[in-house]
Design an enzyme around this catalytic site. Structure first.
Site, PDB file in Angstrom:
ATOM      1  N   GLN A 183       0.812  -1.219   0.000  1.00 58.85           N
ATOM      2  CA  GLN A 183       0.000   0.000   0.000  1.00 58.85           C
ATOM      3  C   GLN A 183       0.844   1.266   0.000  1.00 58.85           C
ATOM      4  O   GLN A 183       0.301   2.373   0.003  1.00 58.85           O
ATOM      5  CB  GLN A 183      -0.918  -0.003   1.230  1.00 58.85           C
ATOM      6  CG  GLN A 183      -1.893  -1.148   1.274  1.00 58.85           C
ATOM      7  CD  GLN A 183      -2.609  -1.270   2.614  1.00 58.85           C
ATOM      8  OE1 GLN A 183      -2.495  -0.402   3.484  1.00 58.85           O
ATOM      9  NE2 GLN A 183      -3.343  -2.349   2.800  1.00 58.85           N
ATOM     10  N   HIS A 210      -0.930   0.021   5.765  1.00 57.31           N
ATOM     11  CA  HIS A 210      -1.464   0.986   6.726  1.00 57.31           C
ATOM     12  C   HIS A 210      -0.559   2.210   6.944  1.00 57.31           C
ATOM     13  O   HIS A 210      -0.097   2.482   8.048  1.00 57.31           O
ATOM     14  CB  HIS A 210      -1.756   0.292   8.062  1.00 57.31           C
ATOM     15  CG  HIS A 210      -2.782  -0.786   7.974  1.00 57.31           C
ATOM     16  ND1 HIS A 210      -3.383  -1.332   9.086  1.00 57.31           N
ATOM     17  CD2 HIS A 210      -3.328  -1.435   6.911  1.00 57.31           C
ATOM     18  CE1 HIS A 210      -4.239  -2.264   8.716  1.00 57.31           C
ATOM     19  NE2 HIS A 210      -4.216  -2.348   7.386  1.00 57.31           N
ATOM     20  N   GLU A 251     -14.859   3.715  10.389  1.00 57.21           N
ATOM     21  CA  GLU A 251     -15.309   4.808  11.247  1.00 57.21           C
ATOM     22  C   GLU A 251     -15.148   6.169  10.593  1.00 57.21           C
ATOM     23  O   GLU A 251     -14.238   6.404   9.800  1.00 57.21           O
ATOM     24  CB  GLU A 251     -14.495   4.820  12.551  1.00 57.21           C
ATOM     25  CG  GLU A 251     -14.634   3.579  13.401  1.00 57.21           C
ATOM     26  CD  GLU A 251     -13.829   3.632  14.683  1.00 57.21           C
ATOM     27  OE1 GLU A 251     -13.876   2.642  15.436  1.00 57.21           O
ATOM     28  OE2 GLU A 251     -13.161   4.667  14.943  1.00 57.21           O
ATOM     29  N   TYR A 291      -9.165   7.076  20.447  1.00 61.51           N
ATOM     30  CA  TYR A 291     -10.275   6.585  19.629  1.00 61.51           C
ATOM     31  C   TYR A 291     -10.339   5.056  19.558  1.00 61.51           C
ATOM     32  O   TYR A 291     -11.057   4.514  18.727  1.00 61.51           O
ATOM     33  CB  TYR A 291     -10.265   7.281  18.270  1.00 61.51           C
ATOM     34  CG  TYR A 291     -10.686   8.717  18.484  1.00 61.51           C
ATOM     35  CD1 TYR A 291     -12.013   9.077  18.421  1.00 61.51           C
ATOM     36  CD2 TYR A 291      -9.762   9.664  18.899  1.00 61.51           C
ATOM     37  CE1 TYR A 291     -12.425  10.370  18.724  1.00 61.51           C
ATOM     38  CE2 TYR A 291     -10.156  10.955  19.207  1.00 61.51           C
ATOM     39  CZ  TYR A 291     -11.496  11.301  19.114  1.00 61.51           C
ATOM     40  OH  TYR A 291     -11.909  12.571  19.441  1.00 61.51           O
ATOM     41  N   TYR A 310      -9.992 -10.397   9.947  1.00 63.22           N
ATOM     42  CA  TYR A 310     -10.316 -10.927   8.628  1.00 63.22           C
ATOM     43  C   TYR A 310     -10.553 -12.441   8.679  1.00 63.22           C
ATOM     44  O   TYR A 310     -11.255 -13.000   7.847  1.00 63.22           O
ATOM     45  CB  TYR A 310      -9.201 -10.596   7.635  1.00 63.22           C
ATOM     46  CG  TYR A 310      -9.048  -9.122   7.392  1.00 63.22           C
ATOM     47  CD1 TYR A 310     -10.067  -8.390   6.800  1.00 63.22           C
ATOM     48  CD2 TYR A 310      -7.896  -8.434   7.770  1.00 63.22           C
ATOM     49  CE1 TYR A 310      -9.954  -7.028   6.580  1.00 63.22           C
ATOM     50  CE2 TYR A 310      -7.766  -7.071   7.557  1.00 63.22           C
ATOM     51  CZ  TYR A 310      -8.803  -6.373   6.962  1.00 63.22           C
ATOM     52  OH  TYR A 310      -8.684  -5.026   6.754  1.00 63.22           O
TER      53      TYR A 310
END
Length: 410
Positions: free
Chosen positions: A120, A184, A277, A287, A298
């Site tokens: 990513q 991420h 979210e 949070y 997963y």
């Protein structure tokens, strides 16, 4: 069930291609999330924000017109509009291009930093400095290698755009330590109009780091425009915490935008399997990830560290999705071209392959949810409001920039 907190002030009302008119069915996903039987932690909210309420109603289906503005991009990640009508578009492989209003792509802009283009990772967000017309400064976030064992982290830098090159490039922030093996990174850049910027970060797929205040994973950081730390950041002066941190306990934030009326930062983040979210990060608040989540692993098993959907000392999301759209870019709609959309929050869906419209009431609560582009099924990486009042989205799988409007005008 989804949760949505009220917000204190009313939102401001404010090419050669083939156009497609699509009748889009509404989508509600209104089934309640499973209950853990635990009482929810009392949320600490911005001043004037009300308590959560239940799932919103489905929106009335919209007829939208889709115009292909440009094609030929390789995994486009972010776009920004220049004052002359052109766009800057990042390609995750490490290229930054100009895109003209007629869809012509420039050659890659020189002076872009070397990126770690794996998984990513790569070249991510692009944003113009608030004083761009005078300074010509642009900001880029990207994955940077060099960590122990070949790992990487998110970096942020800026330089002056001179034609088709970036001059005087300077790295102003590095995510430390570098822990990503390809996942991420986040990340989005948002300016607050008061001399600061926010950078929304992922936790490098290392869950416990989101709760560690001496790590920069899973955080929103707040910086001055030169990368220095504002003196009023919530953890300044604490020896056990990084002073850059604004909020923590986040997973993988790939959307961020400033609320046009209140000035509060809103962010979106991927959940695991379920539990994406929308948050309104407040200074020093936690949070929850991975202690509190509305999703599961997963594999279908619970998140190992999770206590439940809430945990002591953590905030509930402003809004969440039981089934993950894999949220990406986000934008508030404030233009006058399409009054029916004014005050809505738009989010890209990577896994759901659609454009999500959340209609908000005057207090910022989500009152309806609509899914657009469901027939086309694009993986949408970024969403921006254009200066012409249309929405512009990046279709990652198609390598295209699409312009979105309501069919038949207002």
């Amino acid at each position: 069930m989804r949760r949505s907190l009220a917000f204190p002030r009313r939102l401001k009302p404010a090419l050669l291609a083939v156009a497609l008119v699509v009748l889009v069915p509404a989508c509600g996903n209104g089934a309640p999330a499973p209950s853990t039987g635990e009482p929810a932690a009392a949320p600490v909210r911005p001043q004037g924000v009300s308590a959560p309420h239940g799932a919103p109603a489905p929106a009335v289906a919209s007829r939208v017109e889709v115009t292909e503005v440009a094609s030929g991009l390789e995994v486009p990640w972010a776009l920004a509009f220049l004052p002359d009508g052109r766009m800057l578009v990042t390609e995750r492989v490490g290229r930054l291009r100009h895109v003209s209003p007629d869809g012509t792509l420039s050659e890659p802009i020189a002076g872009v930093p070397e990126v770690w283009a794996n998984g990513q990772g790569g070249l991510l967000d692009v944003a113009l400095a608030p004083d761009f017309e005078q300074s010509r400064m642009i900001y880029l976030s990207y994955a940077e290698g060099g960590g122990e064992g070949g790992r990487a982290g998110t970096a942020l830098g800026r330089g002056r755009l001179e034609g088709d090159r970036i001059a005087d490039w300077q790295v102003i922030f590095r995510q430390e330590p570098k822990l990503s093996q390809g996942g991420h990174f986040g990340s989005r850049i948002v300016f607050d109009g008061q001399g600061h910027l926010y950078l929304a970060l992922g936790e490098n797929n290392e869950r416990p780091t989101s709760q560690k205040l001496d790590h920069l994973q899973g955080k929103v950081v707040r910086l001055n425009l030169d990368g220095s730390v504002p003196s009023d950041n919530p953890f300044v002066g604490r020896e056990d915490a990084r002073p850059e941190i604004w909020s923590y306990g986040h997973r993988n934030q790939q959307g961020a935008a400033l609320h046009p009326a209140t000035g509060f930062l809103w962010t979106s983040e991927h959940g695991p399997r379920g539990g994406d979210e929308v948050n309104i990060p407040q200074p020093g608040k936690n949070y929850g990830w991975p202690l509190a989540t509305w999703g599961i692993n997963y594999s279908g098993q619970p998140i190992p560290e999770a206590i439940g959907t809430s945990a002591p000392g953590t905030e509930q999301p402003h809004y969440y999705f039981e089934r993950s759209p894999a949220l990406s870019g986000m934008a508030f709609y404030t233009a006058e071209r399409f009054p029916a959309w004014q005050g809505s929050l738009f989010l890209g869906g990577l896994a759901s392959t659609d454009l999500i419209r959340l209609a908000l009431d005057e207090d910022g609560r989500v009152v309806s949810e609509e899914r657009l582009l469901t027939e086309r099924k694009p993986r949408l990486r970024d969403v921006r409001q254009g200066p012409d009042g249309y929405l512009y989205v990046l279709s990652e799988t198609e390598g295209k920039i699409l312009r979105i409007g309501l069919a038949g005008g207002p």
